[in-house]
Design an enzyme around this catalytic site. Structure first.
Site, PDB file in Angstrom:
ATOM      1  N   GLY A  28     -10.609 -10.800   0.921  1.00 46.28           N
ATOM      2  CA  GLY A  28     -11.932 -10.315   1.287  1.00 46.28           C
ATOM      3  C   GLY A  28     -11.888  -9.009   2.044  1.00 46.28           C
ATOM      4  CG  HIS A  31     -10.416  -2.009   0.575  1.00 45.90           C
ATOM      5  ND1 HIS A  31      -9.587  -1.703  -0.488  1.00 45.90           N
ATOM      6  CD2 HIS A  31      -9.675  -2.820   1.395  1.00 45.90           C
ATOM      7  CE1 HIS A  31      -8.401  -2.260  -0.309  1.00 45.90           C
ATOM      8  NE2 HIS A  31      -8.423  -2.961   0.827  1.00 45.90           N
ATOM      9  N   GLY A  33      -9.858  -0.336  -3.071  1.00 46.87           N
ATOM     10  CA  GLY A  33      -8.582  -0.792  -3.633  1.00 46.87           C
ATOM     11  C   GLY A  33      -8.779  -2.091  -4.405  1.00 46.87           C
ATOM     12  CG  HIS A  34      -9.935  -5.639  -2.335  1.00 47.35           C
ATOM     13  ND1 HIS A  34     -10.429  -5.349  -1.089  1.00 47.35           N
ATOM     14  CD2 HIS A  34      -8.791  -6.336  -2.124  1.00 47.35           C
ATOM     15  CE1 HIS A  34      -9.636  -5.860  -0.158  1.00 47.35           C
ATOM     16  NE2 HIS A  34      -8.621  -6.448  -0.754  1.00 47.35           N
ATOM     17  CD  GLN A  58      -1.315 -13.992   2.957  1.00 46.40           C
ATOM     18  OE1 GLN A  58      -1.524 -14.539   1.880  1.00 46.40           O
ATOM     19  NE2 GLN A  58      -1.354 -12.675   3.092  1.00 46.40           N
ATOM     20  N   GLY A 144      -2.165  -5.528  -6.395  1.00 45.85           N
ATOM     21  CA  GLY A 144      -2.028  -4.105  -6.087  1.00 45.85           C
ATOM     22  C   GLY A 144      -0.591  -3.748  -5.754  1.00 45.85           C
ATOM     23  CG  ASP A 147      -0.130  -6.023  -0.190  1.00 49.64           C
ATOM     24  OD1 ASP A 147       0.112  -6.218   1.000  1.00 49.64           O
ATOM     25  OD2 ASP A 147      -1.252  -5.637  -0.597  1.00 49.64           O
ATOM     26  CG  LEU A 181      -8.635   2.845   0.164  1.00 47.71           C
ATOM     27  CD1 LEU A 181      -9.789   2.469  -0.761  1.00 47.71           C
ATOM     28  CD2 LEU A 181      -9.151   3.629   1.354  1.00 47.71           C
TER      29      LEU A 181
HETATM   30  P1  AMP Z   1      -5.680  -8.235   0.389  1.00 52.37           P
HETATM   31  O1  AMP Z   1      -7.127  -8.590   0.367  1.00 52.37           O
HETATM   32  O2  AMP Z   1      -5.312  -7.195   1.382  1.00 52.37           O
HETATM   33  O3  AMP Z   1      -4.783  -9.451   0.411  1.00 52.37           O
HETATM   34  O4  AMP Z   1      -5.400  -7.566  -1.012  1.00 52.37           O
HETATM   35  C1  AMP Z   1      -5.755  -8.198  -2.223  1.00 52.37           C
HETATM   36  C2  AMP Z   1      -5.122  -7.455  -3.372  1.00 52.37           C
HETATM   37  O5  AMP Z   1      -5.588  -6.100  -3.352  1.00 52.37           O
HETATM   38  C3  AMP Z   1      -3.592  -7.378  -3.261  1.00 52.37           C
HETATM   39  O6  AMP Z   1      -3.030  -7.540  -4.559  1.00 52.37           O
HETATM   40  C4  AMP Z   1      -3.362  -5.998  -2.726  1.00 52.37           C
HETATM   41  O7  AMP Z   1      -2.111  -5.451  -3.092  1.00 52.37           O
HETATM   42  C5  AMP Z   1      -4.487  -5.233  -3.372  1.00 52.37           C
HETATM   43  N1  AMP Z   1      -4.776  -4.009  -2.617  1.00 52.37           N
HETATM   44  C6  AMP Z   1      -5.070  -3.916  -1.295  1.00 52.37           C
HETATM   45  N2  AMP Z   1      -5.226  -2.620  -0.930  1.00 52.37           N
HETATM   46  C7  AMP Z   1      -5.006  -1.884  -2.060  1.00 52.37           C
HETATM   47  C8  AMP Z   1      -5.005  -0.475  -2.341  1.00 52.37           C
HETATM   48  N3  AMP Z   1      -5.238   0.446  -1.403  1.00 52.37           N
HETATM   49  N4  AMP Z   1      -4.743  -0.096  -3.604  1.00 52.37           N
HETATM   50  C9  AMP Z   1      -4.483  -1.017  -4.587  1.00 52.37           C
HETATM   51  N5  AMP Z   1      -4.467  -2.342  -4.375  1.00 52.37           N
HETATM   52  C10 AMP Z   1      -4.728  -2.778  -3.139  1.00 52.37           C
END
Ligand code: AMP
Length: 275
Positions: A28, A31, A33-34, A58, A144, A147, A181
């Site tokens: 959640g 942004h 990136g998501h 985690q 993404g 990570d 992001l």
């Molecule tokens: P998170 O909500 O931070 O766990 O991220 C969810 C998914 O979005 C994961 O697969 C992340 O690698 C991906 N993600 C987060 N930030 C970015 C970004 N700036 N660019 C691309 N993917 C992203």
């Protein structure tokens, strides 16, 4: 957009969904990136499910679980506008019951870096990703490259457990100034944000130096980061498939990876090294 809060409801939705189905797992605080992951999933599949779950498994007790940004209403509005078909938002109490006795643990690729800095982190990731894949049974799951180690862990998990899902890794989305992001960027003060920029600047600068010599790029990266007012946890040049640190010359492709604390915020970033 359908909102599903139990595994049973999610499975029922999945049984009637247009196939192929793509899953985009998130925690959640959505942004751009998501949203790049969502757009990629929509190009590949007829239906897209986004999961929103701040996975307690985690986070270590000293991590930021309690203050991790949550904005479910905002997330739902943004995902609806993006044309997402379903959102899976399980409650922690039901998805991670107190008597949960099973852990999915991926060896080797988890040994270093995030695995070493955050003991238990990848067990938590792997266990919950396995559950999400089991409930949604997607043809494609989109992650993404931000990570990067997590992406390799999930690829390994899917291959080893014969999960019959394609794991896609989408390029990192950055702000105009280069900062990757992240939901955690909102913790940064203006001054800290300026310091945080050192990560992407150092990665970009050193990637330009890449001629296949791991030592040159590793020491350039470390010296650029050492000059900045940040607390570097690791900065390395690694094999892009195994994350093993590289030595010597003649490498075609590799990955530069960094983690650092900027004030109270832990940030990670990485950059492809190709020639
Ligand atoms: P998170 O909500 O931070 O766990 O991220 C969810 C998914 O979005 C994961 O697969 C992340 O690698 C991906 N993600 C987060 N930030 C970015 C970004 N700036 N660019 C691309 N993917 C992203």
């Amino acid at each position: 957009m359908d909102e599903l809060s139990t595994a049973t409801a999610m499975r029922r939705w999945r049984a009637k969904a247009q196939t192929p189905v793509a899953l985009v797992p998130t925690m959640g605080a959505v942004h751009a990136g998501h949203l790049a992951l969502v757009a990629d999933a929509q190009r590949r599949c007829a239906s897209v499910v986004v999961s929103i779950f701040v996975n307690p498994l985690q986070f270590a007790p000293t991590d930021d679980l309690d203050r991790y940004p949550r904005d479910l209403d905002g997330d739902l509005a943004v995902l609806r506008a993006a044309g997402v078909d379903a959102v899976f938002v399980p409650s922690a109490a039901t998805f991670v019951p107190a008597d949960l006795a099973t852990t999915v643990s991926v060896a080797a690729v988890t040994d270093r870096f995030e695995g070493a800095s955050r003991p238990g982190h990848f067990d938590g990731v792997a266990t919950i990703v396995t559950k999400l894949l089991s409930v949604t049974r997607p043809a494609v799951a989109v992650f993404g490259q931000k990570d990067y180690q997590q992406l390799l862990v999930v690829r390994r998990l899917a291959a080893d457990l014969d999960l019959d899902v394609e794991i896609v890794g989408v390029e990192i989305v950055r702000d105009a100034d280069g900062l990757a992001l992240s939901s955690r960027n909102r913790y940064l003060s203006a001054i800290e944000r300026g310091r945080a920029l050192t990560l992407s600047t150092a990665l970009r600068t050193t990637a330009d130096l890449w001629t296949g010599d791991a030592e040159v790029v590793r020491s350039a990266l470390r010296s650029l980061l050492a000059d900045a007012d940040i607390d570097v946890e690791y900065a390395d040049v690694v094999d892009a498939a195994t994350l093993a640190p590289l030595t010597g010359m003649g490498h075609r492709s590799a990955r530069a990876i960094v983690a650092a604390r900027v004030g109270g915020t832990r940030l990670i970033d990485n950059w492809p090294l190709t020639r």
